[in-house]
Design an enzyme around this catalytic site. Structure first.
Site, PDB file in Angstrom:
ATOM      1  CG  ASP A  40      -3.390  10.390  -3.736  1.00 33.04           C
ATOM      2  OD1 ASP A  40      -2.313  11.016  -3.823  1.00 33.04           O
ATOM      3  OD2 ASP A  40      -3.467   9.151  -3.799  1.00 33.04           O
ATOM      4  CE  LYS A  43       3.428   9.043  -8.463  1.00 29.37           C
ATOM      5  NZ  LYS A  43       4.015   7.773  -8.839  1.00 29.37           N
ATOM      6  CE1 TYR A  46      -1.875   1.299  -5.708  1.00 30.16           C
ATOM      7  CE2 TYR A  46      -0.332   3.022  -6.330  1.00 30.16           C
ATOM      8  CZ  TYR A  46      -0.598   1.816  -5.715  1.00 30.16           C
ATOM      9  OH  TYR A  46       0.423   1.115  -5.104  1.00 30.16           O
TER      10      TYR A  46
HETATM   11  C1  LIG Z   1      -2.205   9.159  -6.870  1.00 29.45           C
HETATM   12  C2  LIG Z   1      -1.225   8.249  -6.185  1.00 29.45           C
HETATM   13  N1  LIG Z   1      -1.312   8.054  -4.858  1.00 29.45           N
HETATM   14  C3  LIG Z   1      -0.438   7.266  -4.208  1.00 29.45           C
HETATM   15  C4  LIG Z   1       0.556   6.603  -4.877  1.00 29.45           C
HETATM   16  C5  LIG Z   1       1.523   5.734  -4.137  1.00 29.45           C
HETATM   17  O1  LIG Z   1       2.781   6.328  -4.120  1.00 29.45           O
HETATM   18  P1  LIG Z   1       4.113   5.436  -3.916  1.00 29.45           P
HETATM   19  O2  LIG Z   1       4.274   4.589  -5.126  1.00 29.45           O
HETATM   20  O3  LIG Z   1       5.189   6.459  -3.729  1.00 29.45           O
HETATM   21  O4  LIG Z   1       3.895   4.620  -2.683  1.00 29.45           O
HETATM   22  C6  LIG Z   1       0.676   6.767  -6.256  1.00 29.45           C
HETATM   23  C7  LIG Z   1       1.736   6.057  -7.008  1.00 29.45           C
HETATM   24  O5  LIG Z   1       1.803   6.064  -8.200  1.00 29.45           O
HETATM   25  C8  LIG Z   1      -0.237   7.609  -6.934  1.00 29.45           C
HETATM   26  O6  LIG Z   1      -0.179   7.793  -8.251  1.00 29.45           O
END
Ligand SMILES: Cc1ncc(COP(=O)(O)O)c(C=O)c1O
Length: 486
Positions: free
Chosen positions: A298, A326, A203
């Site tokens: 990511d 985060k 994700y």
């Molecule tokens: C690996 C990863 N990338 C991107 C995101 C998206 O982040 P946000 O929820 O702050 O938009 C998340 C959210 O859990 C994530 O786990």
């Protein structure tokens, strides 16, 4: 009590990748938790706790949460502002939170939970840390938003750049989604190519181009993809199973000179916890270099969690670009992308790739991030996370096996997960073999015992510096009771 100095874990900021820790089936693992102090001296305390837990079960009610959530459903789609919170895959209604502190959350009925979600990752030093709160109060006296440069941005930028090996320049945004959107546009702008490779079950936020086989949230709701995403937005998104280098190789061969970047979670948290196989990240680094494509980690979830320098430091593989979120916001809304200076200098206003944000670099978010990272820099923090997470994961797996359940799982540092399947779990297809009905029953049982896990089989769990050995013992004791009656 465990101490940070106890039992060298073999995993530290600079220690080499130890693949034996990453095997999903724990039977094959080195049982180093056996050496932890006080492992067996806790039984009388656990018995006492069991009695108080029985009392707690008698008084457990979610009446106020239920009323509040029923009202919320009239006001907001599904009653929530982010789908997984709605408990769709575990049944029942979500608990409505009143306050958080350290390793605990309290709901509006007064039930107290040991929390392994940590606001989905940011709370790595514990919720509402006193020093972070004090620093926020000081910053708040000067205002909540400037919409202009501030010194705090420099401080956090320097901390991020000196911690994360790939990052020479950084751009702060407001969420992980925004960071991934920005990095994708940047990779396309820099390479002049359109196609990207992502992995099934990873994700990268909810931007259109990434909503293809996007893991937890979408999978939890049983949606194949999201309606409303134009075909054109995903037509350049190629997918491969995680840990499958042969498929990546064939995608590069079939799309010669067209692939801008490969993006992945270097340790997957959005299909449950899935570590990369030995050499997977290395092979991706090699293939992307050979094809003049960019490698993007990511690290919204893994950044400052797997180690201070993220998964790239832990595994010793340096991508071209990295996304963060985060933890670097310490519980306030934040995201960031960064990487090689020559690539980052394409970002406006230094270069032509446009990306902007009203609240980006917000002083409160910068403050919480700075003080969270300061705490993480203290000696022994990652060793401590490793120690308690090892004990927790092994305790749950042992409890499952003792009660005759098929179960496998793993952890790295303060990130863990387990599946109700034999394993090993290498990718999302393997993860989906987990008995999700059993997980849902386990989940509800643990909630009633005062333990809050992520309400989906397909989400990783998180520990924090505020989790004590008593929290871990209580959790394992609760898991033993729940798994026995499943
Ligand atoms: C690996 C990863 N990338 C991107 C995101 C998206 O982040 P946000 O929820 O702050 O938009 C998340 C959210 O859990 C994530 O786990």
């Amino acid at each position: 009590m465990m101490t940070t100095a106890a039992a060298s874990t073999g995993i530290g900021l600079t220690s080499p990748w130890n693949p034996t820790k990453l095997i999903n089936n724990f039977d094959k693992q080195r049982p180093k938790w056996m050496n932890l102090p006080n492992q067996s001296s806790s039984s009388s305390r656990v018995t006492k706790m069991a009695a108080s837990v029985d009392e707690k079960l008698k008084t457990f009610t979610l009446q106020k949460s239920e009323e509040a959530f029923n009202k919320a459903k009239e006001l907001m789609p599904g009653g929530v502002n982010s789908p997984v919170r709605a408990f769709k895959s575990v049944g029942g209604q979500p608990i409505v939170i009143d306050s958080v502190k350290g390793s605990h959350m309290t709901d509006i009925d007064g039930n107290v939970y040991i929390d392994y979600v940590g606001s989905w990752g940011p709370a790595i030093i514990g919720h509402a840390d006193d020093k972070v709160l004090a620093a926020l109060a000081e910053t708040m006296k000067k205002g909540t938003s400037f919409g202009a440069p501030c010194l705090l941005e420099n401080v956090l930028a320097e901390m991020v750049i000196s911690a994360v090996p790939s990052i020479e320049m950084v751009r702060f945004v407001n969420s992980g989604t925004e960071a991934c959107m920005g990095v994708l546009r940047l990779a396309r702008a820099f390479t002049g190519r359109q196609k990207i490779i992502k992995f099934e079950g990873c994700y990268h936020g909810h931007a259109d181009a990434f909503l293809v086989k996007a893991g937890s949230g979408v999978a939890t709701l049983g949606l194949p993809d999201s309606p409303g995403v134009p075909k054109a937005a995903t037509s350049e998104t190629l997918t491969s199973p995680y840990n499958d280098i042969a498929t990546v190789q064939s995608l590069f061969e079939a799309n010669k000179g067209e692939i801008a970047a490969v993006i992945l979670e270097p340790v997957v948290g959005n299909s449950g916890f899935i570590p990369p196989q030995p050499d997977f990240l290395n092979a991706l680094r090699k293939i992307t270099k050979e094809n003049d494509a960019l490698l993007i980690f990511d690290e919204v979830m893994t950044g400052f969690r797997i180690s201070y320098g993220g998964a790239q430091e832990y595994f010793g593989i340096t991508p071209d670009l990295t996304t963060l979120g985060k933890i670097i916001g310490g519980g306030l809304p934040v995201g960031a992308y960064g990487g090689r200076r020559d690539i980052m200098e394409m970002v406006a206003p230094a270069g032509p790739m446009y990306q902007a944000g009203t609240l980006s670099g917000n002083p409160l978010a910068m403050t919480a991030g700075i003080h969270t990272l300061k705490r993480l820099m203290e000696p022994g923090t990652y060793e401590y996370l490793d120690e308690i997470t090892s004990e927790l994961t092994q305790g749950i797996l042992n409890a499952g096996k003792k009660s005759g359940h098929t179960i496998c799982g793993g952890y790295i540092s303060g990130m863990f997960g387990f599946f109700f399947t034999d394993g090993p779990v290498y990718n999302f297809e393997d993860a989906k073999k987990s008995d999700t009905t059993k997980f849902a029953r386990f989940y509800r049982g643990m909630l009633e015992e005062g333990v809050y896990f992520a309400p989906s089989q397909f989400e990783a769990g998180f520990t924090s510096l505020a989790h004590s050995s008593v929290d871990i013992e209580q959790t394992i004791a609760a898991a033993e009771r729940v798994l026995r009656r499943l």
